[in-house]
Scaffold this motif. Structure first.
Motif, PDB file in Angstrom:
ATOM      1  N   UNK A   1       0.842  -1.202   0.000  1.00 18.88           N
ATOM      2  CA  UNK A   1       0.000   0.000   0.000  1.00 18.88           C
ATOM      3  C   UNK A   1       0.875   1.250   0.000  1.00 18.88           C
ATOM      4  N   UNK A   2       1.940   1.227   0.782  1.00 15.80           N
ATOM      5  CA  UNK A   2       2.821   2.390   0.823  1.00 15.80           C
ATOM      6  C   UNK A   2       3.554   2.595  -0.500  1.00 15.80           C
ATOM      7  N   UNK A   3       3.969   1.532  -1.143  1.00 15.53           N
ATOM      8  CA  UNK A   3       4.592   1.670  -2.469  1.00 15.53           C
ATOM      9  C   UNK A   3       3.650   2.403  -3.410  1.00 15.53           C
ATOM     10  N   UNK A   4       2.348   2.044  -3.342  1.00 15.97           N
ATOM     11  CA  UNK A   4       1.386   2.675  -4.242  1.00 15.97           C
ATOM     12  C   UNK A   4       1.207   4.155  -3.910  1.00 15.97           C
ATOM     13  N   UNK A   5       0.965   4.459  -2.639  1.00 15.63           N
ATOM     14  CA  UNK A   5       0.674   5.861  -2.296  1.00 15.63           C
ATOM     15  C   UNK A   5       1.917   6.743  -2.470  1.00 15.63           C
ATOM     16  N   UNK A   6       3.088   6.143  -2.428  1.00 17.57           N
ATOM     17  CA  UNK A   6       4.326   6.895  -2.689  1.00 17.57           C
ATOM     18  C   UNK A   6       4.578   7.119  -4.177  1.00 17.57           C
ATOM     19  N   UNK A   7       3.722   6.563  -5.016  1.00 20.43           N
ATOM     20  CA  UNK A   7       3.890   6.747  -6.457  1.00 20.43           C
ATOM     21  C   UNK A   7       4.926   5.824  -7.074  1.00 20.43           C
ATOM     22  N   UNK A   8       5.343   4.802  -6.343  1.00 17.93           N
ATOM     23  CA  UNK A   8       6.381   3.886  -6.839  1.00 17.93           C
ATOM     24  C   UNK A   8       5.802   2.698  -7.588  1.00 17.93           C
ATOM     25  N   UNK A   9       4.510   2.424  -7.390  1.00 18.44           N
ATOM     26  CA  UNK A   9       3.893   1.209  -7.910  1.00 18.44           C
ATOM     27  C   UNK A   9       2.753   1.557  -8.860  1.00 18.44           C
ATOM     28  N   UNK A  10       2.723   0.856  -9.988  1.00 17.52           N
ATOM     29  CA  UNK A  10       1.662   1.100 -10.968  1.00 17.52           C
ATOM     30  C   UNK A  10       1.453  -0.157 -11.814  1.00 17.52           C
ATOM     31  N   UNK A  11       0.504  -0.057 -12.725  1.00 19.05           N
ATOM     32  CA  UNK A  11       0.232  -1.130 -13.690  1.00 19.05           C
ATOM     33  C   UNK A  11       0.516  -0.594 -15.075  1.00 19.05           C
ATOM     34  N   UNK A  12       1.071  -1.454 -15.931  1.00 16.61           N
ATOM     35  CA  UNK A  12       1.341  -1.064 -17.312  1.00 16.61           C
ATOM     36  C   UNK A  12       0.993  -2.218 -18.237  1.00 16.61           C
ATOM     37  N   UNK A  13       0.824  -1.881 -19.516  1.00 17.71           N
ATOM     38  CA  UNK A  13       0.607  -2.902 -20.534  1.00 17.71           C
ATOM     39  C   UNK A  13       1.951  -3.244 -21.152  1.00 17.71           C
ATOM     40  N   UNK A  14       2.309  -4.524 -21.131  1.00 15.92           N
ATOM     41  CA  UNK A  14       3.596  -4.978 -21.676  1.00 15.92           C
ATOM     42  C   UNK A  14       3.353  -6.186 -22.570  1.00 15.92           C
ATOM     43  N   UNK A  15       3.580  -5.984 -23.868  1.00 11.26           N
ATOM     44  CA  UNK A  15       3.353  -7.057 -24.847  1.00 11.26           C
ATOM     45  C   UNK A  15       1.949  -7.643 -24.734  1.00 11.26           C
ATOM     46  N   UNK A  16       0.981  -6.739 -24.531  1.00  7.96           N
ATOM     47  CA  UNK A  16      -0.411  -7.164 -24.484  1.00  7.96           C
ATOM     48  C   UNK A  16      -0.860  -7.735 -23.162  1.00  7.96           C
ATOM     49  N   UNK A  17       0.031  -7.712 -22.161  1.00  2.00           N
ATOM     50  CA  UNK A  17      -0.316  -8.225 -20.832  1.00  2.00           C
ATOM     51  C   UNK A  17      -0.194  -7.133 -19.790  1.00  2.00           C
ATOM     52  N   UNK A  18      -1.063  -7.181 -18.791  1.00  2.00           N
ATOM     53  CA  UNK A  18      -0.977  -6.263 -17.660  1.00  2.00           C
ATOM     54  C   UNK A  18       0.154  -6.713 -16.739  1.00  2.00           C
ATOM     55  N   UNK A  19       1.038  -5.791 -16.381  1.00  2.00           N
ATOM     56  CA  UNK A  19       2.148  -6.113 -15.483  1.00  2.00           C
ATOM     57  C   UNK A  19       2.219  -5.063 -14.378  1.00  2.00           C
ATOM     58  N   UNK A  20       2.753  -5.465 -13.239  1.00  2.00           N
ATOM     59  CA  UNK A  20       3.008  -4.527 -12.145  1.00  2.00           C
ATOM     60  C   UNK A  20       4.388  -3.916 -12.348  1.00  2.00           C
ATOM     61  N   UNK A  21       4.502  -2.627 -12.054  1.00  2.00           N
ATOM     62  CA  UNK A  21       5.757  -1.895 -12.241  1.00  2.00           C
ATOM     63  C   UNK A  21       6.119  -1.217 -10.925  1.00  2.00           C
ATOM     64  N   UNK A  22       7.316  -1.506 -10.414  1.00  2.00           N
ATOM     65  CA  UNK A  22       7.805  -0.905  -9.173  1.00  2.00           C
ATOM     66  C   UNK A  22       9.115  -0.189  -9.461  1.00  2.00           C
ATOM     67  N   UNK A  23       9.168   1.102  -9.129  1.00  2.00           N
ATOM     68  CA  UNK A  23      10.379   1.909  -9.373  1.00  2.00           C
ATOM     69  C   UNK A  23      10.842   1.763 -10.818  1.00  2.00           C
ATOM     70  N   UNK A  24       9.871   1.799 -11.738  1.00  2.00           N
ATOM     71  CA  UNK A  24      10.123   1.728 -13.183  1.00  2.00           C
ATOM     72  C   UNK A  24      10.638   0.374 -13.660  1.00  2.00           C
TER      73      UNK A  24
END
Length: 218
Positions: free
Chosen positions: A184-207
């Motif tokens: 939860x803290x990773x998310x609220x700190x702006x470090x964690x997100x979701x992205x589309x990678x090769x047609x799949x949803x992936x989690x992204x932490x610190x880019x």
């Protein structure tokens, strides 16, 4: 930076809710639990919210003719809290695709297994029955697939030959209360997100794109 607004959905005891509230109050999470919503009345999680002066609401699924109608009302209640993040903490409802799409990328769930193993219920007994030597818990982003969104973080526990499902659940709960506030803290700190990678949803932490088992410090 403004404190992020967290809404937690529960169906019962709310021990993970408590772990997140405690972490917010200890400033280990750069946000605040501003609302708690339960689909059941008279559960202890609502008392936990009241003990910390957090506004709560009960929206009973029994009052709605369809899953879709329920989820519309649930989404409306979340929007009233102006949530930046929705946290599912033992919320025992299968959510409609329309609901998961509305909160895509800002809704987390915790599931008591090492996903993709043992999606759904009775995970501890299923791990024992399978003869597994390790079991655990996963925090993941929520998608329309049940317990199928991108995994962010897992914690493993041993399975001993004499374990009952309750023994294993107790060991897993201890890890849940450690890793959920962290994610939860990773998310609220702006470090964690979701992205589309090769047609799949992936989690992204610190880019960095996380693997199928989420973040691994090794």
């Amino acid at each position: 930076m403004m404190s992020k607004r967290i809404v937690v959905l529960i169906s019962g005891n709310g021990s993970n809710l408590q772990a997140i509230i405690d972490a917010c109050e200890a400033k280990q999470i750069a946000g605040d639990v501003v609302g708690v919503i339960s689909n059941k009345a008279d559960v202890y999680g609502l008392e936990r919210a009241a003990n910390h002066n957090i506004e709560s609401a009960v929206i009973s699924h029994r009052d709605f003719e369809s899953r879709e109608a329920y989820d519309v009302e649930l989404a409306h209640a979340i929007d009233k809290f102006e949530a930046d993040l929705v946290v599912l903490a033992g919320f025992m409802r299968i959510l409609t695709p329309q609901f998961t799409e509305k909160f895509a990328g800002r809704m987390l769930n915790i599931h008591p297994s090492l996903l993709p193993k043992y999606q759904g219920l009775n995970t501890h007994q299923r791990a024992i029955d399978a003869g597994d030597t390790e079991h655990g818990v996963s925090v993941h982003f929520v998608t329309a697939e049940l317990d199928g969104g991108p995994v962010v973080l897992q914690a493993k526990v041993p399975v001993f030959p004499e374990d009952s499902a309750d023994d294993l659940a107790s060991r897993v709960h201890e890890q849940e209360h450690r890793i959920y506030p962290l994610v939860v803290n990773w998310f609220v700190d702006g470090r964690l997100s979701v992205a589309d990678h090769n047609g799949q949803q992936v989690a992204v932490l610190d880019n960095n794109i996380l693997g199928s088992a989420g973040y691994s410090p090794e």
